[in-house]
Design a protein around this motif. Structure first.
Motif, mmCIF file in Angstrom:
data_model
loop_
_atom_site.group_PDB
_atom_site.id
_atom_site.type_symbol
_atom_site.label_atom_id
_atom_site.label_comp_id
_atom_site.label_asym_id
_atom_site.label_seq_id
_atom_site.Cartn_x
_atom_site.Cartn_y
_atom_site.Cartn_z
ATOM 1 N N ILE B 3 -11.529 2.769 -0.728
ATOM 2 C CA ILE B 3 -10.892 3.618 0.290
ATOM 3 C C ILE B 3 -9.694 4.380 -0.291
ATOM 4 O O ILE B 3 -9.399 5.519 0.110
ATOM 5 C CB ILE B 3 -10.486 2.748 1.508
ATOM 6 C CG1 ILE B 3 -9.986 3.622 2.649
ATOM 7 C CG2 ILE B 3 -9.444 1.726 1.134
ATOM 8 C CD1 ILE B 3 -9.787 2.863 3.922
ATOM 9 N N LEU B 4 -9.043 3.765 -1.272
ATOM 10 C CA LEU B 4 -7.895 4.425 -1.904
ATOM 11 C C LEU B 4 -8.323 5.683 -2.649
ATOM 12 O O LEU B 4 -7.655 6.731 -2.589
ATOM 13 C CB LEU B 4 -7.212 3.442 -2.853
ATOM 14 C CG LEU B 4 -5.919 3.907 -3.507
ATOM 15 C CD1 LEU B 4 -4.878 4.213 -2.455
ATOM 16 C CD2 LEU B 4 -5.381 2.858 -4.460
ATOM 17 N N SER B 7 -9.112 8.440 -0.148
ATOM 18 C CA SER B 7 -7.891 9.040 0.398
ATOM 19 C C SER B 7 -7.183 9.901 -0.639
ATOM 20 O O SER B 7 -6.575 10.922 -0.295
ATOM 21 C CB SER B 7 -6.954 7.950 0.924
ATOM 22 O OG SER B 7 -6.705 7.011 -0.080
ATOM 23 N N GLU B 8 -7.284 9.514 -1.923
ATOM 24 C CA GLU B 8 -6.691 10.367 -2.962
ATOM 25 C C GLU B 8 -7.425 11.701 -3.062
ATOM 26 O O GLU B 8 -6.789 12.757 -3.242
ATOM 27 C CB GLU B 8 -6.733 9.632 -4.304
ATOM 28 C CG GLU B 8 -5.617 8.611 -4.447
ATOM 29 C CD GLU B 8 -5.717 7.800 -5.735
ATOM 30 O OE1 GLU B 8 -4.729 7.137 -6.070
ATOM 31 O OE2 GLU B 8 -6.787 7.833 -6.378
ATOM 32 N N ILE B 10 -8.939 13.168 -0.590
ATOM 33 C CA ILE B 10 -8.541 13.925 0.613
ATOM 34 C C ILE B 10 -7.176 14.579 0.393
ATOM 35 O O ILE B 10 -6.955 15.744 0.729
ATOM 36 C CB ILE B 10 -8.518 12.990 1.847
ATOM 37 C CG1 ILE B 10 -9.929 12.556 2.194
ATOM 38 C CG2 ILE B 10 -7.886 13.692 3.045
ATOM 39 C CD1 ILE B 10 -9.989 11.462 3.246
ATOM 40 N N LEU B 11 -6.264 13.813 -0.223
ATOM 41 C CA LEU B 11 -4.933 14.359 -0.505
ATOM 42 C C LEU B 11 -5.015 15.540 -1.472
ATOM 43 O O LEU B 11 -4.312 16.549 -1.306
ATOM 44 C CB LEU B 11 -4.039 13.259 -1.089
ATOM 45 C CG LEU B 11 -2.600 13.679 -1.395
ATOM 46 C CD1 LEU B 11 -1.863 14.035 -0.120
ATOM 47 C CD2 LEU B 11 -1.865 12.589 -2.131
ATOM 48 N N ALA B 14 -6.177 18.573 0.429
ATOM 49 C CA ALA B 14 -5.097 19.074 1.273
ATOM 50 C C ALA B 14 -4.048 19.797 0.448
ATOM 51 O O ALA B 14 -3.543 20.861 0.852
ATOM 52 C CB ALA B 14 -4.457 17.912 2.036
ATOM 53 N N VAL B 47 3.004 16.595 -6.915
ATOM 54 C CA VAL B 47 2.245 15.538 -6.229
ATOM 55 C C VAL B 47 0.791 15.537 -6.705
ATOM 56 O O VAL B 47 0.176 14.475 -6.866
ATOM 57 C CB VAL B 47 2.350 15.712 -4.700
ATOM 58 C CG1 VAL B 47 1.557 14.645 -3.975
ATOM 59 C CG2 VAL B 47 3.792 15.644 -4.268
ATOM 60 N N LEU B 50 0.715 13.770 -9.968
ATOM 61 C CA LEU B 50 0.854 12.321 -9.748
ATOM 62 C C LEU B 50 -0.471 11.711 -9.298
ATOM 63 O O LEU B 50 -0.878 10.647 -9.777
ATOM 64 C CB LEU B 50 1.916 12.057 -8.684
ATOM 65 C CG LEU B 50 3.375 12.036 -9.121
ATOM 66 C CD1 LEU B 50 4.261 11.857 -7.912
ATOM 67 C CD2 LEU B 50 3.594 10.909 -10.102
ATOM 68 N N THR B 51 -1.137 12.419 -8.399
ATOM 69 C CA THR B 51 -2.408 11.893 -7.872
ATOM 70 C C THR B 51 -3.481 11.839 -8.956
ATOM 71 O O THR B 51 -4.163 10.812 -9.128
ATOM 72 C CB THR B 51 -2.883 12.785 -6.709
ATOM 73 O OG1 THR B 51 -1.792 13.057 -5.852
ATOM 74 C CG2 THR B 51 -3.963 12.097 -5.901
#
Lengths: 162, 87
Positions: B3-4, B7-8, B10-11, B14, B47, B50-51
């Protein structure tokens, strides 16, 4: 189990940050540029992105970086608003001359020339008839050329000689 | 796929969409708008680095992100001061 909970919290932080960032991006793209003082609205909106990015950094495990940026973000926003207020505010776009006037945000500033309200009247000057007239005090200040200064000095010398 | 990781991703999507919005601000004709757009764009890039660095375990991406973030803040404040004094 604890690892799963930590991973779930991290994922929640990242997804919340992504949603906030997306909402801000849509807001920026949909925002009307013709609005009055639109730059302050944008600074306010980007403050939301700052917090979302701090949340994303926490989700990514970069706590120190998040703390540093959380402290620095208000300084940046304040510096930008301050610079705009003292340099490019629309009370300085009084002339219709395209060479003299700087490029403004929108055509709002062109409209602002003829829009004198009771609040703006203290900041606005009239450039009519080669005289700058302060609207607040009614004091008329004439434009002075170098010839006028020379003539004035010559007159003073003449008076002193007499 | 955890799930992490989802979500990464998705980030990242975005952030890329947000970077287009930042470019729209950046290309505005006013200087202050360019300043805001530049600061925002550098934040989004930081960011994003970083991701991506976290996903692919690239250590030096974090250093680049830290440098970009700090220098972006310093540069924005310095340019804002210069813009104010220049008026």
């Amino acid at each position: 189990m604890i690892n799963f909970i930590v991973e779930f919290i991290q994922s929640a932080c990242l997804i919340i940050a992504a949603i906030v960032i997306l909402i801000t991006a849509i807001g920026i793209l949909r925002l009307n540029d013709d609005m009055d003082k639109v730059i302050y609205v944008r600074i306010h909106m980007l403050g939301m992105v700052d917090v979302a990015c701090v949340l994303a950094m926490i989700g990514l495990g970069q706590f120190l970086l998040a703390g540093i940026y959380l402290v620095l973000a208000p300084f940046v926003a304040h510096a930008m608003a301050n610079a705009y207020y003292y340099s490019e505010d629309d009370c300085k776009y009084e002339t219709t001359d395209k060479l003299m006037s700087r490029i403004d945000d929108t055509t709002h500033n062109k409209l602002a020339i003829n829009k004198i309200t009771t609040i703006d009247v203290e900041f606005k000057y009239n450039f009519k008839n080669d005289e700058i007239e302060s609207s607040k005090n009614g004091v008329v200040i004439k434009e002075v050329s170098t010839d006028d200064i020379e003539n004035s000095n010559l007159n003073k010398r003449g008076e002193e000689d007499d | 796929m955890s799930i992490l990781l989802i979500s990464e991703y998705i980030l990242i999507v975005a952030l890329v969409i947000f970077m287009f919005a930042a470019v729209r601000i950046l290309t505005h004709k006013t200087i202050a708008m360019g300043l805001i757009g530049c600061a925002t764009f550098s934040l989004a890039i930081s960011v994003l680095l970083l991701t991506v660095g976290g996903m692919y375990e690239i250590e030096f991406y974090k250093d680049i992100a830290l440098t970009l973030l700090l220098l972006g803040v310093v540069g924005t404040i310095a340019f804002a001061m210069a813009l104010r004094r220049g008026s």
